[in-house]
Design a protein around this motif. Structure first.
Motif, PDB file in Angstrom:
ATOM      1  N   MET A   1      86.032  -7.890 -23.426  1.00 21.27           N
ATOM      2  CA  MET A   1      85.545  -9.208 -22.879  1.00 21.27           C
ATOM      3  C   MET A   1      84.076  -9.221 -22.602  1.00 21.27           C
ATOM      4  O   MET A   1      83.457 -10.129 -22.656  1.00 21.27           O
ATOM      5  CB  MET A   1      86.243  -9.519 -21.674  1.00 21.27           C
ATOM      6  N   ARG A   2      83.531  -7.958 -22.163  1.00 23.69           N
ATOM      7  CA  ARG A   2      82.235  -8.070 -21.817  1.00 23.69           C
ATOM      8  C   ARG A   2      81.133  -8.380 -22.965  1.00 23.69           C
ATOM      9  O   ARG A   2      79.934  -8.975 -22.880  1.00 23.69           O
ATOM     10  CB  ARG A   2      81.863  -6.806 -21.387  1.00 23.69           C
ATOM     11  N   LYS A   3      81.648  -7.957 -24.268  1.00 26.05           N
ATOM     12  CA  LYS A   3      80.903  -8.222 -25.470  1.00 26.05           C
ATOM     13  C   LYS A   3      80.798  -9.783 -25.669  1.00 26.05           C
ATOM     14  O   LYS A   3      79.808 -10.160 -26.046  1.00 26.05           O
ATOM     15  CB  LYS A   3      81.215  -7.404 -26.725  1.00 26.05           C
ATOM     16  N   ALA A   4      82.061 -10.187 -25.393  1.00 28.00           N
ATOM     17  CA  ALA A   4      82.132 -11.688 -25.519  1.00 28.00           C
ATOM     18  C   ALA A   4      81.232 -12.509 -24.600  1.00 28.00           C
ATOM     19  O   ALA A   4      80.602 -13.604 -24.998  1.00 28.00           O
ATOM     20  CB  ALA A   4      83.823 -12.048 -25.513  1.00 28.00           C
ATOM     21  N   PHE A   5      81.251 -11.855 -23.426  1.00 28.93           N
ATOM     22  CA  PHE A   5      80.463 -12.450 -22.488  1.00 28.93           C
ATOM     23  C   PHE A   5      78.947 -12.489 -22.924  1.00 28.93           C
ATOM     24  O   PHE A   5      78.076 -13.406 -22.774  1.00 28.93           O
ATOM     25  CB  PHE A   5      80.355 -11.591 -21.169  1.00 28.93           C
ATOM     26  N   VAL A   6      78.585 -11.342 -23.511  1.00 28.74           N
ATOM     27  CA  VAL A   6      77.077 -11.114 -24.228  1.00 28.74           C
ATOM     28  C   VAL A   6      76.895 -12.361 -25.311  1.00 28.74           C
ATOM     29  O   VAL A   6      75.818 -13.004 -25.243  1.00 28.74           O
ATOM     30  CB  VAL A   6      76.865  -9.788 -24.574  1.00 28.74           C
TER      31      VAL A   6
END
Length: 138
Positions: A1-6
């Motif tokens: 999810m953190r990559k998607a946030f980026v």
């Protein structure tokens, strides 16, 4: 999810930056018809709110700190202010339909608020990158 946030915060940043290009297209279109600002208006009223909501969603799903989630929400409020400023500026005309000094001042605030929004979105994207890659910030 953190990559998607980026990724979604980057898309949001690019879209906010493009808003200035779309505003310039509208301002420099000759002759300036009612549709000169269509791309700027559509992006500001539809694309940016959707990307902002997605940024907020992914910030929450990425378990970002509350302060970062709050920062991700801020552009949504700034978009609401943008709409209000644009409406007020467009409505502040004289009897002949020409811009008034008050309307032009409000239009300037619309541009200034846009600059603030871009800075907030930059901060969100930078924080998202640090959250996704803590080793980079060390």
């Amino acid at each position: 999810m953190r990559k998607a946030f980026v990724i979604v915060s980057l898309l949001s940043l690019v879209t906010f930056a493009l808003q200035f290009v779309f505003a310039a297209v509208g301002a420099f279109t000759k002759p300036a018809g009612d549709d000169a600002f269509t791309l700027h208006s559509f992006t500001g009223m539809a694309v940016i709110p959707v990307l902002t909501l997605l940024t907020i969603l992914f910030a929450v799903l990425a378990k970002a700190p509350g302060r970062l989630v709050g920062l991700a929400v801020l552009p949504l409020g700034l978009v609401v202010v943008q709409v209000l400023l644009a409406g007020l500026a467009n409505g502040a005309t004289d009897a002949a339909g020409a811009s008034t000094p008050f309307g032009l001042t409000i239009a300037g605030l619309h541009a200034l608020n846009g600059i603030v929004a871009v800075h907030v979105v930059v901060a969100v994207h930078q924080a998202a990158r640090k959250l996704a890659n803590p080793a980079e910030s060390a």
